[in-house]
Structures are given as structure tokens and as C-alpha cells.
Design an enzyme around this catalytic site. Sequence first.
Site, PDB file in Angstrom:
ATOM      1  N   LYS A 125      14.393  37.505  17.044  1.00  0.00           N
ATOM      2  CA  LYS A 125      13.103  36.817  16.899  1.00  0.00           C
ATOM      3  C   LYS A 125      13.151  35.565  17.770  1.00  0.00           C
ATOM      4  CE  LYS A 125       9.654  35.431  13.526  1.00  0.00           C
ATOM      5  NZ  LYS A 125       9.283  34.193  14.223  1.00  0.00           N
ATOM      6  N   GLU A 182       7.302  37.555  24.533  1.00  0.00           N
ATOM      7  CA  GLU A 182       7.541  36.141  24.249  1.00  0.00           C
ATOM      8  C   GLU A 182       7.876  35.390  25.526  1.00  0.00           C
ATOM      9  OE1 GLU A 182       7.920  33.757  20.496  1.00  0.00           O
ATOM     10  OE2 GLU A 182       7.248  35.788  20.977  1.00  0.00           O
ATOM     11  N   CYS A 436       5.165  -3.633  -5.922  1.00  0.00           N
ATOM     12  CA  CYS A 436       4.749  -2.920  -4.709  1.00  0.00           C
ATOM     13  C   CYS A 436       5.134  -3.713  -3.459  1.00  0.00           C
ATOM     14  CB  CYS A 436       3.236  -2.699  -4.738  1.00  0.00           C
ATOM     15  SG  CYS A 436       2.578  -1.961  -3.214  1.00  0.00           S
TER      16      CYS A 436
END
Length: 695
Positions: A125, A182, A436
Amino acid sequence: MSAFEQAAREQAARLRAEIAQHNIRYYVYDEPSITDADYDALMRELMALEAQHPELVTPDSPTQRVGAAPLAEFGSVRHAVPMLSLGNGFEDEDVLAFDKRVSDTLREAGLLGPAEQAHYFCELKLDGLAISLRYENGELVQAATRGDGQEGEDVTANIRTIRAIPLQLRAGAPAVLEVRGEVLMNRADFEKLNQKQAARGEKIFVNPRNAAAGSLRQLDPRVTAQRPLRFFAYSWGEVQGLSRDDAPAFDEASPGLVSTLPRDTHGGMLDWLAGLGLPVNVRFNHKAQGAEGLLAFYRRIGAERGSLPYDIDGLVYKVDALAAQRVLGYVARAPRWALAHKFPAEEATTELLDIEVQVGRTGAITPVARLKPVFVGGVTVTNATLHNEDEIRRKDVRIGDRVIVRRAGDVIPEVVGPVLEKRSGELPQFVMPTHCPICGSAIERLVDEAIARCTGGLFCPAQRKQTLLHAAGRKALDIEGLGEKLVEQLVDNGSLKTLADVFRLNAFELAALDRMGKKSADNLVAAIDQARRPSLGRLLFALGIRHVGETTARDVARHFGNIDAIMDADEAALLAVPDVGPVVAGSIHRFFQEAHNREVIRELEKQGVHPQAEAQLQSGDLAGKTFVLTGTMPTWSRDEATRHILAAGGKVSGSVSKKTAYVVAGEEAGSKLVKARELGVTILDEDGLKALLSQ
């Protein structure tokens, strides 16, 4: 013709044939037969000969690969036969299940004996780009990217520059032949290309696939001609005009397959393509029997993967006999006779330099690992998610550790865990901050929740930015042009504090910002004006209420009809909305109990934002039926499909369960498709969905 002209013609033919043979040795077999200098000398000789005798230039001459003039844009090409996707497998069990399905079906059809194993053709692949080449009477006339499988981009001019791709096929080519394969780049060529790019001060590519994609999508083919691209053929599409004995008979039930071809196996067809002069990866193509044969080849290639000249991300298994392929057929635009067996995620070790926290739209505090740069899974990774405080404790990850980083494909990198034997001394454990880091508000973590949150709400600039980006998004108010950089500027300069402020923006103010001109400012103001009449569901979703997704927002809007009724609803009234439970009802109720949130609604009204009532559900056969969408459809986007389903009275969910009526599977469908099969849920492709909706 004079003797001199005849000699020139013969010399040109000899040079073209010799250069073509060297191209095959270099680009297909990776075995150069001459030095670069000798190759260049042959090319110069041919170019000089053709310059002296222009009548000798042929369309397939290697001198014609230098690249044509730049293009304004890529055109589109409709594939005569769709370029299909493949089902994926990740574990040995997936391969065993695939082989069992194939074998059972073929035995039922009488194509496989009781003790006989299925025969497969195995291919690498390749990690590149899928391309379709169209030859007519042996001549390359068109090349297109895969696109959505139905339609791709016309990259003919660029493809013609790739030396591995023949411009003219050998004798015996059919009248029409579509070749699928490909385009890729070898690792060594990739490294050389990046060195050249760096020396010129130009873009450095992340990995070979990225380089191949960028090269193939150049509007200037002369740039592509300078890039070391390769090509391997692995399949075919339309085939017409063979001899009478070999004439193809297309099977309408199995698009792309034929009952008669020059060969009766997949491997035989690739041999046929190679005989026409097309590059085929014969070095690694392999035949196997049964699941054990497939897994043995998988283990062998896995061990050799690092020494391959190019990147691969798995193997592809195909039933070899074409007659068997036709019997097996397709499901959701993917063949039942093929499987892509992916390799596991790649891992690497590096140093954890720091753990920082990010603030999300709903105030979620997410720890992020800052890493010493490490190359893994095809990219350089410097950050990785750590999810939450409990996850950090479970993995016992500490600043200063050597850690294992994992990445697979486009998945967000993650820290797997520390390399404990490399830990030096007593490193301190991570402690979640109490306030925070952006606005200083308290951070709280509710009981039974893994996520800590900033309590600052829209007072927190980080939440404000994310909330506004969410509201401008395609599924909410759909304000095109109001992107991340612009929102950041507007929040930082104080222009945007609430959603209502978006509708106060004017073209004069916007045009003065960085990277904004008059035209961009005018376009954004026009987009904002269009957003003043959203559906009630879109507005509710745009508010960013926790636990309220687009479907829930639409259901609530449809139930109550107007924004005032929603704001005044108590939890009991909200629970009367179908599929709304206590968590969602409580979240909506608490949101509108906040005075500043109600004030935002009133300010929106003052700015001319008037939501429209949601269309009521139809009462047809699909009313109340739940659909799940997965993968990419050929022509409809997910939003379009969702809109059509909702218009027919159906619902769209993000997960598959026993209550799911239909799963609509497109290309690259994943785990949802697998679960649908396990539960016996009806699976549709796009055409099936359209047919169902038209009933």
C-alpha cells in the site's frame, strides 16, 4: 527520403528506446543502468537531433516531458469507472474475518472447495497519490487525481513530465484503457529535493507523500518536471476495443469489473499492463493462500519496511480471480474482495520538555505535552495531547521524562508513556493549575468529570475566541471570512466581547486590520448580514451551550418554536423534547439563567438578528428514523446529506446503536461501518440514500 534523413530517423528512434529503457530501470526497478552524466548526454544528443530535424519529434519522446506553460487552474475530470476506496483492517482478527467472509461466499457460489483456501494477490500500500491515466489508441490523453472517487482534477500536463509513465503504450494496447496507480517519491529523492529547497530558501516538505502531492498539484508543469516522481500501476478502469476474443463485457452490478479481459486474474492483468510498458511493482507483488498466507506476507514486509526505498502504510489483499471478484461484489462503494491491512502506529522516544494547559471553547482545560522535536509517522512532532489530569496520573508522565510518542496517519500524536528506566532522580508530578492561565479565573473540576474547566466564561479571552469561532462556523451562523486570525485580532483589540458584537462590525473598521483590504472587509460585512436570519436551531447551536450539538439544538428549536420560549423553559419543559435528557436539559436551563447570556440574546435582536422557525418534521416513512453518516460521499457533503435526511423527517446521529435505522457509508468509512455490520443495521451508499429519500 535521403540516406542522411533515414539515418537521423533511426538514430532518434534508437535514442528514444534506450532512454525509455533506462527510465524503466531507474524508476521502476530502482536499479540505475547508467550514470546520471551518461543519461544526460543521451538526452542532450536526442534534443540536438530533434532540434535539427523537428519532423522527428514524437508525442512520446522523452524530450517532451520538460513541462508545458503554467495553468490558470486545474479542470475537473469525471471518471468513466469510479475509483473505489478499500475497507481497512488493523488487527490479525480483521484479516481472519475478511478471509472467512470471502471463503464462505465463494464456497456458496461453488467457486471454492470445502477444504480449499482462497487465492489472493498481495500488493504494497504505497503512501502516495492515487491517479487515473487514460490512454486512447495507446497514447496518453488524460490524467486525473482520485478526487471524490467520481470526479478528480485534470493533472495531465504534470503527469506527462513523469519519466516512469509512458506517453505511448507498446503495440497491442486497446482503443481505450484507464490505468489506476500511485504517484510517489522515494525517500532518497525526497531528501535530495529538500536539500535543494533549503539551499534556495524555499518550502521544506514534511514527508515524501507531502512532496509528491505538492509536486503533482503545481500549476506550472515545469516545476513538476524537476521533481523526482515515480509511478506504479495497480489496477484498471475502463477498457474498450480489445480483439473480439478479449472484448470486455461490463457487469452493471459490479462497476469497474469485467467478465472477459485479456487475463482472468488480477495478477495476470498486471502482467498484461506491464507488457504494454506500464510500470508495475513486480518486485514486491506476491500471491498467497488463506489468512495465514496473508499474515505471513504482512509480517515479512513489516520486517523489511524500514529498508524499502519508499514509504508504505500497509498492504492490500485482493482476491486474485476476476470471476470470484464479481461474485463477491461491493458494499458501500468498496469491494468485498479487497482489504487494506494497515501497519500499526509508528512510535519514537523523545524528551518531555514541559506540560502546558490549553483552554477550550467550553472552558475545558487540556494538558498538552511540549516535546523535543522528533520525527514519527511521517512528520516532526513537537506537541502531543495528554487528555486530562487523570490520564497523566495513570501514565505517570513527568516533565523531564523520556517518553514514547505515537502517531498513525493523520491522527493527533499522543504520549504513550514514560521510559521509566531513563528517568533520572525524583521528577515532580504534574499538578493542574488552580487558576486559568489566560484570565486568572478559578479552575474547577466537578465530581464524576475527568475534565477541569475555567469558570471565566466569556470573560476569558480564550473561551471568547473559541466561542466566536464556533458561532461563525459552517454548522452555526456560517459567517464566511470570520476565521481564527481575524477573531484573534478583534478580541485582542477589544472589538469583540460577545456574539452580538460581531453584528456591530463595519467595513471601515475591518479594512484597517492586518491582512484585510476593502474587498475582504466588504465581503465579510455581506456575510454577516446574511447571518442575521438564521434558523432558530442554528442560532441555538451558535451560542455554544455545553452538551448541545446541532441535532439537539434543532430538536429544541422545533419543539419550542421561538427563542423566548426556550429561555423561559424550566428543566421539566426541556425534558419534554424528544431525546433530551437531564444533563442537556440542565445545561440549557443553567445557560439561560445567567443574566449576561439573556442579555446577549437581547443585544442580538437589537442588531437585527431574527431567527426563523425550524421546519416541522414530515410524517412519512422516514419520520423519526435515525441515520448515521460515515466516510466521504461522492457528490453530497455531510451537511447536504443531513439537510435532506432532516427534511424527510429523519434524524442524524454521530454513533451507531441498535436504534440506528440506516448507516450511510461513503469512501474511507471506518469503525461505524464495522459496527453497523455487527449489529445488522441497513447500510446504504449515497445512491441508496437518494433512492430512499425519493420514495
